[in-house]
Scaffold this motif. Structure first.
Motif, PDB file in Angstrom:
ATOM      1  N   LEU A 104       0.848  -1.404  -0.227  1.00 19.25           N
ATOM      2  CA  LEU A 104       0.099   0.142  -0.176  1.00 19.25           C
ATOM      3  C   LEU A 104       0.777   1.236  -0.212  1.00 19.25           C
ATOM      4  N   VAL A 105       1.863   1.297   0.796  1.00 18.20           N
ATOM      5  CA  VAL A 105       3.148   2.544   0.548  1.00 18.20           C
ATOM      6  C   VAL A 105       3.430   2.642  -0.720  1.00 18.20           C
ATOM      7  N   LYS A 106       3.627   1.466  -0.653  1.00 18.39           N
ATOM      8  CA  LYS A 106       4.466   1.964  -2.677  1.00 18.39           C
ATOM      9  C   LYS A 106       3.291   1.825  -3.856  1.00 18.39           C
ATOM     10  N   ILE A 107       2.696   1.816  -3.766  1.00 21.22           N
ATOM     11  CA  ILE A 107       1.640   1.522  -4.890  1.00 21.22           C
ATOM     12  C   ILE A 107       0.316   3.513  -4.542  1.00 21.22           C
ATOM     13  N   ASP A 108       1.161   3.377  -3.136  1.00 21.66           N
ATOM     14  CA  ASP A 108       0.610   4.819  -3.041  1.00 21.66           C
ATOM     15  C   ASP A 108       0.711   6.031  -3.861  1.00 21.66           C
ATOM     16  N   LYS A 109       2.549   5.476  -4.053  1.00 25.01           N
ATOM     17  CA  LYS A 109       3.566   6.743  -4.672  1.00 25.01           C
ATOM     18  C   LYS A 109       3.265   6.085  -5.568  1.00 25.01           C
ATOM     19  N   ALA A 110       2.976   5.857  -6.695  1.00 27.28           N
ATOM     20  CA  ALA A 110       3.345   4.848  -7.702  1.00 27.28           C
ATOM     21  C   ALA A 110       2.033   5.634  -9.555  1.00 27.28           C
ATOM     22  N   ASP A 111       2.588   5.634 -10.096  1.00 27.60           N
ATOM     23  CA  ASP A 111       1.597   6.756 -11.541  1.00 27.60           C
ATOM     24  C   ASP A 111       0.429   4.834 -12.089  1.00 27.60           C
ATOM     25  N   ALA A 112      -0.124   4.943 -13.019  1.00 31.33           N
ATOM     26  CA  ALA A 112      -1.119   3.319 -13.117  1.00 31.33           C
ATOM     27  C   ALA A 112       0.245   2.911 -14.165  1.00 31.33           C
ATOM     28  N   LYS A 113       1.429   3.470 -14.005  1.00 31.43           N
ATOM     29  CA  LYS A 113       2.229   2.123 -14.950  1.00 31.43           C
ATOM     30  C   LYS A 113       3.221   1.699 -14.461  1.00 31.43           C
ATOM     31  N   GLU A 114       3.326   2.073 -13.439  1.00 31.12           N
ATOM     32  CA  GLU A 114       4.438   1.194 -12.316  1.00 31.12           C
ATOM     33  C   GLU A 114       3.512   0.988 -11.328  1.00 31.12           C
ATOM     34  N   ALA A 115       2.322   1.349 -11.291  1.00 27.95           N
ATOM     35  CA  ALA A 115       1.393   0.412  -9.700  1.00 27.95           C
ATOM     36  C   ALA A 115       0.682  -1.098 -10.717  1.00 27.95           C
ATOM     37  N   GLN A 116       0.600  -0.953 -12.189  1.00 25.70           N
ATOM     38  CA  GLN A 116       0.546  -2.559 -12.705  1.00 25.70           C
ATOM     39  C   GLN A 116       1.841  -3.191 -12.773  1.00 25.70           C
ATOM     40  N   LEU A 117       3.092  -2.345 -13.070  1.00 24.52           N
ATOM     41  CA  LEU A 117       4.856  -3.046 -12.495  1.00 24.52           C
ATOM     42  C   LEU A 117       4.903  -3.953 -11.382  1.00 24.52           C
ATOM     43  N   ILE A 118       4.394  -2.818 -10.246  1.00 28.91           N
ATOM     44  CA  ILE A 118       4.059  -3.486  -8.642  1.00 28.91           C
ATOM     45  C   ILE A 118       3.748  -4.163  -8.929  1.00 28.91           C
ATOM     46  N   MET A 119       2.769  -4.894  -9.081  1.00 30.73           N
ATOM     47  CA  MET A 119       1.273  -5.981  -9.523  1.00 30.73           C
ATOM     48  C   MET A 119       2.256  -6.421  -9.880  1.00 30.73           C
ATOM     49  N   ALA A 120       2.473  -6.729 -10.734  1.00 33.18           N
ATOM     50  CA  ALA A 120       2.786  -7.759 -12.102  1.00 33.18           C
ATOM     51  C   ALA A 120       4.404  -8.491 -11.643  1.00 33.18           C
ATOM     52  N   LYS A 121       5.154  -7.947 -10.506  1.00 31.54           N
ATOM     53  CA  LYS A 121       6.294  -7.775 -10.063  1.00 31.54           C
ATOM     54  C   LYS A 121       6.443  -8.964  -8.344  1.00 31.54           C
ATOM     55  N   ILE A 122       5.314  -8.411  -7.743  1.00 32.64           N
ATOM     56  CA  ILE A 122       4.850  -9.510  -6.460  1.00 32.64           C
ATOM     57  C   ILE A 122       3.580 -10.685  -6.918  1.00 32.64           C
ATOM     58  N   THR A 123       3.268 -10.838  -8.443  1.00 31.44           N
ATOM     59  CA  THR A 123       2.581 -11.799  -8.294  1.00 31.44           C
ATOM     60  C   THR A 123       3.669 -13.081  -9.100  1.00 31.44           C
ATOM     61  N   GLY A 124       4.630 -12.582  -9.903  1.00 32.28           N
ATOM     62  CA  GLY A 124       5.118 -13.483 -10.573  1.00 32.28           C
ATOM     63  C   GLY A 124       5.689 -14.027 -11.086  1.00 32.28           C
ATOM     64  N   ASN A 125       6.229 -14.564 -11.941  1.00 29.88           N
ATOM     65  CA  ASN A 125       5.790 -15.185 -13.534  1.00 29.88           C
ATOM     66  C   ASN A 125       5.170 -14.679 -13.887  1.00 29.88           C
ATOM     67  N   PHE A 126       5.139 -13.768 -14.694  1.00 23.52           N
ATOM     68  CA  PHE A 126       5.080 -12.720 -15.556  1.00 23.52           C
ATOM     69  C   PHE A 126       5.193 -12.105 -17.056  1.00 23.52           C
ATOM     70  N   LYS A 127       6.763 -12.591 -17.430  1.00 20.10           N
ATOM     71  CA  LYS A 127       7.575 -12.396 -18.178  1.00 20.10           C
ATOM     72  C   LYS A 127       7.601 -13.597 -19.126  1.00 20.10           C
ATOM     73  N   ARG A 128       7.098 -14.150 -19.025  1.00 20.60           N
ATOM     74  CA  ARG A 128       7.292 -15.614 -20.055  1.00 20.60           C
ATOM     75  C   ARG A 128       6.603 -16.132 -21.218  1.00 20.60           C
ATOM     76  N   GLY A 129       5.885 -14.771 -20.972  1.00 20.49           N
ATOM     77  CA  GLY A 129       4.560 -15.172 -21.982  1.00 20.49           C
ATOM     78  C   GLY A 129       3.880 -16.190 -22.176  1.00 20.49           C
ATOM     79  N   ASN A 130       3.611 -16.735 -21.458  1.00 17.99           N
ATOM     80  CA  ASN A 130       2.747 -18.107 -21.302  1.00 17.99           C
ATOM     81  C   ASN A 130       1.353 -17.691 -20.853  1.00 17.99           C
ATOM     82  N   GLU A 131       0.865 -16.570 -20.553  1.00 17.67           N
ATOM     83  CA  GLU A 131      -0.210 -16.285 -19.842  1.00 17.67           C
ATOM     84  C   GLU A 131      -1.687 -16.373 -20.353  1.00 17.67           C
ATOM     85  N   LYS A 132      -2.160 -16.797 -20.038  1.00 18.37           N
ATOM     86  CA  LYS A 132      -3.516 -17.006 -21.226  1.00 18.37           C
ATOM     87  C   LYS A 132      -4.554 -15.798 -21.139  1.00 18.37           C
ATOM     88  N   GLY A 133      -4.917 -14.958 -21.763  1.00 17.13           N
ATOM     89  CA  GLY A 133      -5.715 -14.376 -21.240  1.00 17.13           C
ATOM     90  C   GLY A 133      -6.241 -12.770 -22.353  1.00 17.13           C
TER      91      GLY A 133
END
Length: 75
Positions: free
Chosen positions: A46-75
């Motif tokens: 919540l501290v990190k996300i409060d200071k972030a803009d929209a794109k940074e917030a997306q990157l923060i959430m992607a890093k926390i959830t992990g494993n989103f760099k391989r390109g095998n996600e469905k969606g």
């Protein structure tokens, strides 16, 4: 940060979050819950996300959830 999201997947804003009354953070990817943060983890998020803009917030959430760099996600 431009080198991190070369295919502009984060520009589509696939991640979102919701905070409960007891300060648990529910992370969603394309509308599906993928993770729950509680305690110190949720406070730090919540501290990190409060200071972030929209794109940074997306990157923060992607890093926390992990494993989103391989390109095998469905969606």
């Amino acid at each position: 940060m431009d080198n991190v999201d070369k295919r502009n997947k984060l520009g589509e804003e696939p991640f979102s979050y919701r905070v409960s009354k007891d300060k648990k953070v529910f992370l969603f990817w394309n509308g599906r819950q993928v993770m729950i943060l509680k305690g110190k983890e949720s406070e730090n998020f919540l501290v990190k996300i409060d200071k972030a803009d929209a794109k940074e917030a997306q990157l923060i959430m992607a890093k926390i959830t992990g494993n989103f760099k391989r390109g095998n996600e469905k969606g």
